[in-house]
Design an enzyme around this catalytic site. Structure first.
Site, short mmCIF file in Angstrom:
data_model
loop_
_atom_site.label_atom_id
_atom_site.label_comp_id
_atom_site.label_asym_id
_atom_site.label_seq_id
_atom_site.Cartn_x
_atom_site.Cartn_y
_atom_site.Cartn_z
N HIS A 140 4.69 5.98 11.47
CA HIS A 140 5.95 5.24 11.51
C HIS A 140 7.14 6.16 11.76
O HIS A 140 8.19 5.69 12.17
CB HIS A 140 6.19 4.53 10.17
CG HIS A 140 5.65 3.13 10.10
ND1 HIS A 140 5.80 2.20 11.10
CD2 HIS A 140 4.99 2.47 9.11
CE1 HIS A 140 5.25 1.05 10.73
NE2 HIS A 140 4.75 1.19 9.53
N MET B 164 4.91 3.01 1.83
CA MET B 164 6.16 2.74 2.54
C MET B 164 6.68 4.00 3.23
O MET B 164 6.72 5.08 2.63
CB MET B 164 7.19 2.20 1.53
CG MET B 164 8.56 1.96 2.11
SD MET B 164 8.54 0.66 3.37
CE MET B 164 9.91 1.18 4.38
N GLY C 39 0.82 -1.21 0.00
CA GLY C 39 0.00 0.00 0.00
C GLY C 39 0.86 1.26 0.00
O GLY C 39 0.64 2.18 -0.78
N GLU D 73 1.61 5.51 7.66
CA GLU D 73 3.00 5.74 7.25
C GLU D 73 3.59 6.94 7.99
O GLU D 73 4.75 6.93 8.39
CB GLU D 73 3.12 5.94 5.73
CG GLU D 73 2.51 4.82 4.88
CD GLU D 73 2.94 3.42 5.26
OE1 GLU D 73 4.01 3.26 5.87
OE2 GLU D 73 2.18 2.47 4.96
N1 BES Z 1 6.34 -0.83 5.99
C1 BES Z 1 5.13 -1.16 5.34
C2 BES Z 1 5.22 -1.34 3.87
C3 BES Z 1 6.02 -2.49 3.34
C4 BES Z 1 6.01 -3.71 3.91
C5 BES Z 1 6.72 -2.35 2.21
C6 BES Z 1 6.74 -4.75 3.38
C7 BES Z 1 7.45 -3.39 1.69
C8 BES Z 1 7.47 -4.60 2.27
C9 BES Z 1 4.06 -0.09 5.55
O1 BES Z 1 4.22 0.67 6.68
C10 BES Z 1 2.74 -0.78 5.68
O2 BES Z 1 2.57 -1.49 6.62
N2 BES Z 1 1.83 -0.57 4.74
C11 BES Z 1 0.56 -1.24 4.68
C12 BES Z 1 -0.58 -0.31 4.92
C13 BES Z 1 -0.91 -0.06 6.35
C14 BES Z 1 -2.08 0.88 6.49
C15 BES Z 1 -1.15 -1.30 7.16
C16 BES Z 1 0.45 -1.79 3.29
O3 BES Z 1 1.28 -1.43 2.45
O4 BES Z 1 -0.45 -2.59 3.03
ZN ZN Z 2 3.54 -0.16 8.44
#
Ligand code: BES
Ligand code: ZN
Length: 898
Positions: free
Chosen positions: A316, A278, A276, A313
């Site tokens: 984070h 980063m 979704g 994000e």
């Molecule tokens: N750190 C993650 C994104 C990520 C995870 C990128 C693994 C690459 C590999 C980000 O903070 C995240 O958790 N994004 C979620 C959305 C969130 C609202 C739970 C996502 O991308 O689905």
């Molecule tokens: Zn996350």
């Protein structure tokens, strides 16, 4: 799959790094055919006596390597598929390797990178995705989160094609480069990030982007420039993300005392993205689906998702970046905590009860399923083969539930003190979930020693509860026992510390005081019981009448619950419970009870009929919708929603999908016929109260939800098709158009066929220039429950707008079909399973992360009847027998077949 790659990484093998990197200087020269990455790393020794430097690196072409300004002689270093080792540092350096600089040049080909990690191209834009282990495909590095370094990044690219050059931190230099004899002008930008960070938070973007700017004044009165970069055609879709960002920044200051720390906060939207979004430091990269929003093209659900992801994000920046993870086993430290934070934020911005219902439904459907299958793992896993496979609902959603329980056990004030201590104590460090729990314990004095098992034990605990009222003693006794089934690698479970929030209702639906006797003294107790033993008894005294217990209020722990309610009691709770979540849950339990009865009738070949208490309860909700204008409309919509097929599958021991589908359709149809008049009235009243079709206020979102829920029932009646058609043609709002289109695409009406074809074509012609609307269009078709779904999806695979290279398209068509269209996916001959396996194999060569995620529906084989199970396992075995599988897909098929 090479055997060397299939090795598991173990938590128990964690060792602190031999060397650390103080400073990281990077220079990227970007071309259409390749990129040259020049790195200069300042190492210092972290473990006495260490004399060998092992760097991570994959798929890199090494061009040169220097240490302290001298080329390293061949023979003094070794390159393998996944590493570069410099042997005998002391000998090469002629001194102790306490401090030295290593320079390295590598060549990579971003334009050929379809896996969408490290440096790749999304349309005409260069961008990066380094979490978890993408940085090692950019240059040789200590690519682990406990190595934190100060980054300075220079980007050089053609100025006309890539006018925007971005990286983390602050822009410190930019200029045009004149090169004699070349037509095109190249330019350079240098960015410096003052905060130390691990490599997974590194980001770079080069493209031709439009930017919208705003400012945020922090609590301590610093001005932060906010910038959102998108393609020029999308600038009319970023206001919502910008507003969400400002709300999130304010909320984090108010609720957690956390301020933003750089002068600029940037978001870039890209089309091709595995996840979704980063949280790269100061430069978040987003899937367009999680930033762009405009009521003409975006559904309400997508609006809410944008707000949640932008907040997540942003949050984070503290829970993840300032305090990061020591190793990837600690992933939930940042993800679980941050999901909890974004959930509380969304709850505050809208309706807390509705948000809770949505999150719990998701947890019960998807996480419980994961936890009872072959991929079950603890919130803090002990081992993995491919870390990308561990960005799971267990790490995220169960991890968030664990933090929520800590908050419940400590209370809001102590929880805030604990989080303050955690951020203060560990600012700038890479830490563990254990450090988080310690901070919570140290600040509150609470003992969380038993509670820690939520991090180390997998599986969903079950509570069996019996209630007994003693008329003469005026006591009410709750006997609670807990258990948890074995999960892979964990045969025996120790007891969990389960916070059980309860209430006792009298005949009028009021909560009675909860009194317990302790050493002859009367004690009014808090409504949260601490369940810590296998069997435990709680006795309440001075209970004046036989109560109806409301158990696990607010879903106070991620467990399943067994309590023998009568249907009358469930109806009563659905009408009266003072806990909004349990009010909804009681209604769902009633539906489930009726569904179980209908399943029995069905398997005995009896005629199905609906017991009257279901009608009564449903009618009661309709009444309040009709009479009480103040009701939360979204909540009403959820109260009127029949449990989904995926949820019904998850709670079955062995699911017969076609029987479940038949029974569920029977209930929907019966309710639609019985309450046609009421549903129509609510539909039209609500439609009328929606004055501005483009408003996305919480109230209006709720209104549309209720209205479209009514439409979904009315679709079963003779008027259904024409209502859907007129809503589709008259509405300018995307949520309303989607609901109407869904109604038409699912309608069994004989007259629907021609209409279906024409509306599908019209919709496509109207929206074909909006990729996110077309994703929605693919999903609507992929989830149509009418027979022939597989054929329709196969045809759509060759549609001009479909490509396996874009993860959003894959999710919208294949993911939606296999995950949300149970009766078409689970065909008795197994054609659906073969289809999925074919797609996984094709995708694995393009994008292993997406291939592995797509595979998930096949891993649920245990839940189905033996014939289906065997067919699913056949496909899993077929995948497993294929040569050159990625680690990602290999790990999953391997765990399915142990
Ligand atoms: N750190 C993650 C994104 C990520 C995870 C990128 C693994 C690459 C590999 C980000 O903070 C995240 O958790 N994004 C979620 C959305 C969130 C609202 C739970 C996502 O991308 O689905
Ligand atoms: Zn996350």
């Amino acid at each position: 799959m090479k055997d060397s790659q299939a090795k598991a990484t173990l938590l128990s093998n964690y060792k602190i790094p031999d060397f650390l990197i103080n400073e990281t200087l990077l220079k990227f020269e970007l071309f259409e055919t390749h990129a040259i990455v020049d790195s200069s790393l300042q190492f210092f020794r972290n473990v006495e006596g260490a004399d060998e430097l092992v760097l991570d690196g994959q798929d890199l072409e090494l061009i040169s390597l220097e240490i302290e300004g001298q080329p390293i002689p061949a023979g003094s270093y070794e390159v393998t598929e996944s590493s570069l080792t410099i042997l005998n540092l002391a000998k090469i350096l002629n001194k102790d390797p306490d401090k030295f600089t290593l320079k390295c040049v590598t060549r990579i080909e971003p334009q050929n990178n379809t896996a969408l990690e490290c440096l790749y191209k999304s349309k005409r834009m260069f961008c990066t995705q380094c979490e978890a282990e993408g940085f090692r495909r950019i240059t040789y590095y200590l690519d682990r989160p406990d190595v934190m370094s100060k980054f300075t990044t220079t980007i050089i690219a053609d100025k006309a094609s890539y006018p925007t050059l971005l990286s983390n931190g602050n822009l410190v230099a930019s200029k045009d480069l004149d090169v004699d004899g070349q037509d095109s002008v190249r330019h350079l930008a240098t960015w410096e990030d003052p905060f130390k960070k691990p490599s997974y938070l590194f980001a770079l973007v080069a493209g031709n982007l439009s930017c919208k700017e705003d400012v945020f004044s922090t609590a301590s009165e610093r001005e932060v420039a906010l910038k959102i970069f998108v393609e020029d055609k999308d600038v009319n879709k970023i206001d919502h993300a910008m507003d969400s960002l400002k709300r999130a920044m304010k909320w984090d200051e108010e609720v957690y005392g956390r301020e933003y720390d750089l002068d600029t906060f940037m978001i870039v939207a890209v089309d091709d993205f595995n996840m979704g979004a980063m949280e790269n430091k100061g430069l978040n990269i987003f899937n367009t689906s999680c930033v762009l929003a405009n009521p003409l093209t975006t559904t309400d659900a997508a609006f809410q998702r944008v707000e949640a992801v932008v907040a997540h994000e942003y949050f984070h920046n503290w829970s993840g970046n300032r305090v990061t993870c020591r190793d990837w086993f600690q992933l939930s430290l940042k993800e679980g905590f941050t999901v909890y934070r974004d959930a509380e934020f969304s709850a505050r911005m809208g309706s807390p009860v509705v948000k809770r219902i949505e999150d719990v439904s998701f947890l019960q459907t998807v996480q419980f399923a994961e936890d009872s299958g072959p991929m079950s793992h603890p919130v803090r896993p002990d081992s993995y083969i491919e870390i990308s496979n561990f960005y799971t609902v267990t790490i995220y959603e169960k991890g968030a539930e664990v933090v929520r329980m800590i908050n419940l056990l400590l209370g809001d004030a102590q929880f805030r003190k604990g989080s303050d201590l955690y951020f203060e104590r560990h600012d700038g460090q890479a830490v563990t979930t254990e450090d988080f729990v310690c901070a919570m314990e140290d600040s509150s004095g609470e003992d969380l020693s038993l509670f820690r098992r939520w991090y180390s034990q997998a599986g969903t605990p079950r509570l069996e509860i019996n209630g007994h009222y003693d008329e003469s003693e005026k006591t009410y006794t709750l006997d609670v026992s807990q258990s948890c089934l074995p999960t892979p690698g964990q045969d025996k479970k120790l007891t969990f510390h389960i916070p059980l929030k309860i209430g006792l209702l009298d005949k009028l639906g009021n909560d009675m005081p909860l009194l317990q006797r302790e050493n002859e003294e009367l004690l009014e107790i808090d409504c949260v019981l601490n369940v810590t033993n296998e069997n435990q008894r709680f006795v309440f005294v001075n209970v004046e009448e036989s109560p109806i217990p409301s158990l696990l209020r607010g879903f106070s722990a991620p467990v399943t619950l067994g309590f023998q309610y009568t249907r009358e009691e469930l109806s009563f709770l659905a009408a009266h419970d003072n806990d909004g979540f349990n009010k909804w849950n009681a209604g769902q339990l009633l539906f489930l009870d009726v569904i179980d009865e209908l399943l029995k009738m069905n398997s005995n070949n009896e005629n199905l009929f609906i017991p009257s208490c279901l009608y009564t309860t449903f009618n009661c909700v309709l009444e309040s919708a009709l009479t009480n204008q103040e009701c939360d409309k979204a909540l009403l919509a959820y109260l009127l929603t029949v449990p989904s097929i995926p949820f019904l599958i998850e709670r079955s021991d062995v699911a017969n999908v076609s029987a479940l589908y038949k029974v569920r359709e029977f209930i929907l149809e019966s309710l639609a016929f019985r309450f046609k008049i009421e549903l129509e009235r609510i539909y039209f009243d609500t439609a009328e109260s929606l004055i501005n079709p483009l408003s996305v206020s919480g109230d209006d979102i709720g209104r549309r939800m209720l209205k479209n829920l009514c439409l979904s029932y009315l679709a079963y009646t003779d008027k259904g098709l024409s209502l859907c058609e007129s809503q589709l043609r008259s509405s300018r709002n995307m949520t309303d158009q989607t609901a109407a289109l869904r109604g038409i695409l699912n309608s069994g009406d004989e007259n629907a066929e021609v209409l279906r074809e024409s509306v599908v074509l019209e919709f496509y012609e109207r929206w074909k220039d909006e990729p996110l609307v077309i994703d929605n269009w693919f999903s609507l078709q992929a989830t149509s429950s009418l027979p022939g779904g597989l054929g329709r999806v196969e045809t759509l695979l060759s549609h001009e707008a479909f490509t396996l290279k874009n993860p959003n398209k894959v999710r919208a068509l294949i993911g939606a079909f296999c995950g949300q269209n149970a009766n078409n996916f689970h065909l008795p001959g197994g054609e659906g399973y073969k289809f999925l396996a074919d797609q996984v194999l094709k995708l694995d060569a393009i994008n292993p992360q997406i291939a592995a995620r797509l595979l998930v529906p096949l891993t649920r084989f245990k839940k189905f009847e033996p014939s289906a199970r065997a067919l699913m396992l056949n496909q899993i075995n077929r995948i497993k027998a294929t040569n050159s599988l990625s680690k990602d897909v290999f790990e999953i098929v391997e765990k399915c077949t142990i």
